[in-house]
Design a protein around this motif. Sequence first.
Motif, mmCIF file in Angstrom:
data_model
loop_
_atom_site.group_PDB
_atom_site.id
_atom_site.type_symbol
_atom_site.label_atom_id
_atom_site.label_comp_id
_atom_site.label_asym_id
_atom_site.label_seq_id
_atom_site.Cartn_x
_atom_site.Cartn_y
_atom_site.Cartn_z
ATOM 1 N N THR A 199 0.833 -1.208 0.000
ATOM 2 C CA THR A 199 0.000 0.000 0.000
ATOM 3 C C THR A 199 0.863 1.251 0.000
ATOM 4 O O THR A 199 0.612 2.206 -0.758
ATOM 5 N N LEU A 200 1.894 1.268 0.846
ATOM 6 C CA LEU A 200 2.786 2.432 0.904
ATOM 7 C C LEU A 200 3.528 2.623 -0.415
ATOM 8 O O LEU A 200 3.664 3.749 -0.903
ATOM 9 N N THR A 201 3.979 1.534 -1.002
ATOM 10 C CA THR A 201 4.754 1.616 -2.252
ATOM 11 C C THR A 201 3.874 2.094 -3.409
ATOM 12 O O THR A 201 4.292 2.938 -4.203
ATOM 13 N N ARG A 202 2.660 1.549 -3.516
ATOM 14 C CA ARG A 202 1.757 1.967 -4.598
ATOM 15 C C ARG A 202 1.411 3.448 -4.471
ATOM 16 O O ARG A 202 1.379 4.183 -5.463
ATOM 17 N N LEU A 207 2.642 9.345 -6.408
ATOM 18 C CA LEU A 207 3.230 10.659 -6.157
ATOM 19 C C LEU A 207 4.532 10.838 -6.930
ATOM 20 O O LEU A 207 4.815 11.930 -7.445
ATOM 21 N N ASP A 208 5.318 9.764 -7.025
ATOM 22 C CA ASP A 208 6.564 9.826 -7.807
ATOM 23 C C ASP A 208 6.271 10.237 -9.245
ATOM 24 O O ASP A 208 6.968 11.089 -9.823
ATOM 25 N N ASP A 209 5.252 9.635 -9.832
ATOM 26 C CA ASP A 209 4.904 9.936 -11.233
ATOM 27 C C ASP A 209 4.441 11.385 -11.384
ATOM 28 O O ASP A 209 4.822 12.073 -12.337
ATOM 29 N N ALA A 399 3.206 20.322 -1.686
ATOM 30 C CA ALA A 399 2.373 19.406 -0.903
ATOM 31 C C ALA A 399 2.622 17.957 -1.298
ATOM 32 O O ALA A 399 2.737 17.069 -0.440
ATOM 33 N N ALA A 400 2.725 17.692 -2.598
ATOM 34 C CA ALA A 400 2.985 16.330 -3.070
ATOM 35 C C ALA A 400 4.353 15.844 -2.613
ATOM 36 O O ALA A 400 4.523 14.664 -2.242
ATOM 37 N N THR A 401 5.330 16.730 -2.618
ATOM 38 C CA THR A 401 6.685 16.362 -2.185
ATOM 39 C C THR A 401 6.706 16.042 -0.689
ATOM 40 O O THR A 401 7.390 15.103 -0.252
ATOM 41 N N ARG A 402 5.949 16.806 0.101
ATOM 42 C CA ARG A 402 5.868 16.507 1.539
ATOM 43 C C ARG A 402 5.229 15.144 1.769
ATOM 44 O O ARG A 402 5.683 14.364 2.623
ATOM 45 N N ALA A 403 4.174 14.848 1.018
ATOM 46 C CA ALA A 403 3.531 13.542 1.160
ATOM 47 C C ALA A 403 4.468 12.421 0.735
ATOM 48 O O ALA A 403 4.534 11.363 1.380
#
Length: 458
Positions: A199-202, A207-209, A399-403
């Motif tokens: 779940t964490l990896t998916r 977010l990586d994409d 925000a995405a980078t913080r997540a």
Amino acid sequence: MNDLSATICAIATPPGEGGIAVVRLSGPAAYDIAEKVFVPVNTRKKVQEAKGYTAMFGHFFQAGRRMDETVALFFRAPHSYTGEDVVELSVHGGGAMAQCLVEALIAAGAAPAGAGEFTRRAFENGRMSLTQAEAVMDIISASGRQGAALGLAALDGALAKKIAGVQAALTELATHIAAWVDYPEEDVPALQESQLTDTLTRSRTVLDDLIRNYDAGAVLRRGVDAALLGRPNVGKSTLLNLLAGFERAIVTPVAGTTRDVVEQAVMLGGIRVNLFDTAGLRETEDVVEAEGIRRSYKKLEEAGLVLAVFDGSEPLNADDLQLAARCKGKPALALVNKNDLQQRLELEQLKPYFRKILCLSANDPAAREALGDAVRELLGVTGFDPGAACLAGERQLSAATRAQSALNEALEAAAGGFGLDAVSVCLDDALDALYALTGERADEAVIDGVFEKFCVGK
């Protein structure tokens, strides 16, 4: 921003001459105020009785004087742009009539709308997320079709839906952890390590994409500043004129003709490129020319794209090699010009400094398409789907980078055996960042910052 109980009005179309001008009225008293100003031609029709998604033709009045033919469009809450009662009044284009209409509406009880206030009300009333609100400005300011498509995808909720999927997965995971940790006496199934990691990896991959594609999306939305550099008479100004479609820069056989930066916006490969034609790079004792060259190198450092032009009919000299060396590690494209002449330039000498080299003739119209393709490839937008979810702006990226960082820490905590309590803290941080991205938990200062960039009338 006006209080939500106020009814606001503003001109919603750009200033200047045009076929029509639209004045928007939104709020709980929109129909009451419109009735005081607008009179239908068909006297049997009443503004107060108008159904949503209907229109009436009539005239607007100011201080009892009939002013102009007017078409009124009616929208009933919550089925309107703002989620409130809305009336849009269209009069003949130009500033005078529209301004008179606004003055009449204000005299009838409306308040002048602030910048972005209609869209902010749509956000406050749950008609759109903060990411969708930001997409409105992206669509308005889009300079190309693909940039507009990105904004439209965001307005349709592509990003909001993508983030919502991650939020749902992480919330379910956090709930499972909380139940298992806080209620050991209950029959809560243990969380499998593979389930946690998957779940964490998916979620992190999503977010990586999004983060990886941010730069490409920014290029399509806002365009890019490009420095056009090279020594004198390699064909920079000729190339600028080709891309502009007219003689934007003076072209002569005299070295040093371009002494200052010449700016021109062009569409290249579907991307808005703000081209800066700069002074020819060479050793000189001319004070004015030397200042132009200094500005040329300054543009090289600032630009998001460097187009370095070389004369393919001559071997590289010291000035060429100095320019090539300065381009190393930058988003730079080597343009070997004059390929219609006998070639004496050794391409191998340029390869260590540039990611891509393109041979062309600035006198050949076909060079424009080839250059557009090369620019798209260099900037990473080839194959980019403008209809996909994409981050827009530094606020969303932050925000995405913080997540993303919080999920990395959660994976490290899980792998390091720090326990589910530590993982849970990281999950909370990730969710807080994602809720800030969508605006569900954004503070007032952040929301104010988003809408202060809007124009009045939207």
